[in-house]
Scaffold this motif. Structure first.
Motif, PDB file in Angstrom:
ATOM      1  N   MET A   1       0.828  -1.208   0.000  1.00  0.00           N
ATOM      2  CA  MET A   1       0.000   0.000   0.000  1.00  0.00           C
ATOM      3  C   MET A   1       0.867   1.265   0.000  1.00  0.00           C
ATOM      4  O   MET A   1       0.523   2.257  -0.649  1.00  0.00           O
ATOM      5  CB  MET A   1      -0.949  -0.005   1.203  1.00  0.00           C
ATOM      6  CG  MET A   1      -2.022  -1.078   1.127  1.00  0.00           C
ATOM      7  SD  MET A   1      -3.005  -1.019  -0.374  1.00  0.00           S
ATOM      8  CE  MET A   1      -3.883   0.493  -0.138  1.00  0.00           C
ATOM      9  N   ILE A   2       1.981   1.224   0.731  1.00  0.00           N
ATOM     10  CA  ILE A   2       2.897   2.367   0.716  1.00  0.00           C
ATOM     11  C   ILE A   2       3.422   2.599  -0.706  1.00  0.00           C
ATOM     12  O   ILE A   2       3.427   3.729  -1.204  1.00  0.00           O
ATOM     13  CB  ILE A   2       4.055   2.144   1.711  1.00  0.00           C
ATOM     14  CG1 ILE A   2       3.530   2.218   3.140  1.00  0.00           C
ATOM     15  CG2 ILE A   2       5.179   3.157   1.482  1.00  0.00           C
ATOM     16  CD1 ILE A   2       4.517   1.778   4.196  1.00  0.00           C
ATOM     17  N   GLY A   3       3.840   1.527  -1.375  1.00  0.00           N
ATOM     18  CA  GLY A   3       4.315   1.650  -2.751  1.00  0.00           C
ATOM     19  C   GLY A   3       3.222   2.119  -3.695  1.00  0.00           C
ATOM     20  O   GLY A   3       3.458   2.962  -4.575  1.00  0.00           O
ATOM     21  N   ALA A   4       2.009   1.600  -3.525  1.00  0.00           N
ATOM     22  CA  ALA A   4       0.899   1.986  -4.403  1.00  0.00           C
ATOM     23  C   ALA A   4       0.521   3.452  -4.217  1.00  0.00           C
ATOM     24  O   ALA A   4       0.221   4.154  -5.198  1.00  0.00           O
ATOM     25  CB  ALA A   4      -0.304   1.087  -4.134  1.00  0.00           C
ATOM     26  N   VAL A   5       0.552   3.936  -2.984  1.00  0.00           N
ATOM     27  CA  VAL A   5       0.244   5.351  -2.737  1.00  0.00           C
ATOM     28  C   VAL A   5       1.314   6.231  -3.373  1.00  0.00           C
ATOM     29  O   VAL A   5       0.996   7.275  -3.971  1.00  0.00           O
ATOM     30  CB  VAL A   5       0.114   5.622  -1.221  1.00  0.00           C
ATOM     31  CG1 VAL A   5       0.133   7.111  -0.916  1.00  0.00           C
ATOM     32  CG2 VAL A   5      -1.162   4.993  -0.687  1.00  0.00           C
TER      33      VAL A   5
ATOM     34  N   VAL B   1       8.999   5.781  -9.562  1.00  0.00           N
ATOM     35  CA  VAL B   1      10.093   4.805  -9.593  1.00  0.00           C
ATOM     36  C   VAL B   1      10.261   4.151  -8.223  1.00  0.00           C
ATOM     37  O   VAL B   1      10.373   2.921  -8.113  1.00  0.00           O
ATOM     38  CB  VAL B   1      11.408   5.468 -10.064  1.00  0.00           C
ATOM     39  CG1 VAL B   1      12.590   4.544  -9.881  1.00  0.00           C
ATOM     40  CG2 VAL B   1      11.277   5.902 -11.517  1.00  0.00           C
ATOM     41  N   LEU B   2      10.269   4.952  -7.172  1.00  0.00           N
ATOM     42  CA  LEU B   2      10.431   4.408  -5.824  1.00  0.00           C
ATOM     43  C   LEU B   2       9.247   3.528  -5.426  1.00  0.00           C
ATOM     44  O   LEU B   2       9.421   2.454  -4.848  1.00  0.00           O
ATOM     45  CB  LEU B   2      10.620   5.538  -4.813  1.00  0.00           C
ATOM     46  CG  LEU B   2      10.920   5.120  -3.380  1.00  0.00           C
ATOM     47  CD1 LEU B   2      12.193   4.274  -3.323  1.00  0.00           C
ATOM     48  CD2 LEU B   2      11.055   6.352  -2.503  1.00  0.00           C
ATOM     49  N   GLY B   3       8.044   3.959  -5.744  1.00  0.00           N
ATOM     50  CA  GLY B   3       6.862   3.142  -5.456  1.00  0.00           C
ATOM     51  C   GLY B   3       6.884   1.821  -6.202  1.00  0.00           C
ATOM     52  O   GLY B   3       6.551   0.774  -5.655  1.00  0.00           O
ATOM     53  N   GLY B   4       7.290   1.861  -7.456  1.00  0.00           N
ATOM     54  CA  GLY B   4       7.418   0.628  -8.237  1.00  0.00           C
ATOM     55  C   GLY B   4       8.483  -0.290  -7.684  1.00  0.00           C
ATOM     56  O   GLY B   4       8.314  -1.515  -7.646  1.00  0.00           O
TER      57      GLY B   4
END
Length: 131
Positions: free
Chosen positions: A70-74, A93-96
């Protein structure tokens, strides 16, 4: 305790193996991970202490992965609209990267769980964050 209130503890490795399998198959689409989670919750209280470590490990694996995913998706969701003005690209990029790392982490934890289960061992650190 009377016989009707006693809980029979089972030491069968079949259902934990099924849950690990559902988790691994679910890496492609996610639906079977939810089915595996329900099975893990339903059988943890009647499992032997050895198998209970596997159920606890699988339940924690699910919830930790959901939290980090969820952190990555947000980060991706916030970064995509901002990428039109180029300041959101690092967030995307960081979320992915977080989502990809969690996918790998989830797979590694499942494989390690299967190895311990195949050896008929309890999972040594069911409350660990890494592996």
């Amino acid at each position: 305790m009377s016989d009707s209130t006693m809980v029979t503890r089972t030491d069968s490795r079949t259902l934990p193996a099924v849950v690990y399998g559902l988790y691994l198959v679910g890496l492609t689409h996610g639906l079977t991970i939810l089915i595996g989670l329900v099975i893990a919750y339903a059988n943890r209280s009647t499992a032997s202490p050895k198998m209970e470590t596997h159920y606890t490990f699988m339940i924690r694996t699910f919830w930790l992965s959901i939290g980090w995913f969820m952190i990555g998706a947000v980060m991706i969701a916030v970064g995509v609209p901002l990428s039109f003005v180029l300041i959101g690209i690092p967030l995307v990029v960081l979320g992915g990267a977080i989502c990809a790392a969690i996918w790998i982490w989830f797979a590694v934890r499942c494989v390690l769980g299967v190895i311990h289960l195949a050896r008929d061992e309890p999972y040594p650190r069911p409350y660990a964050w890494l592996v």
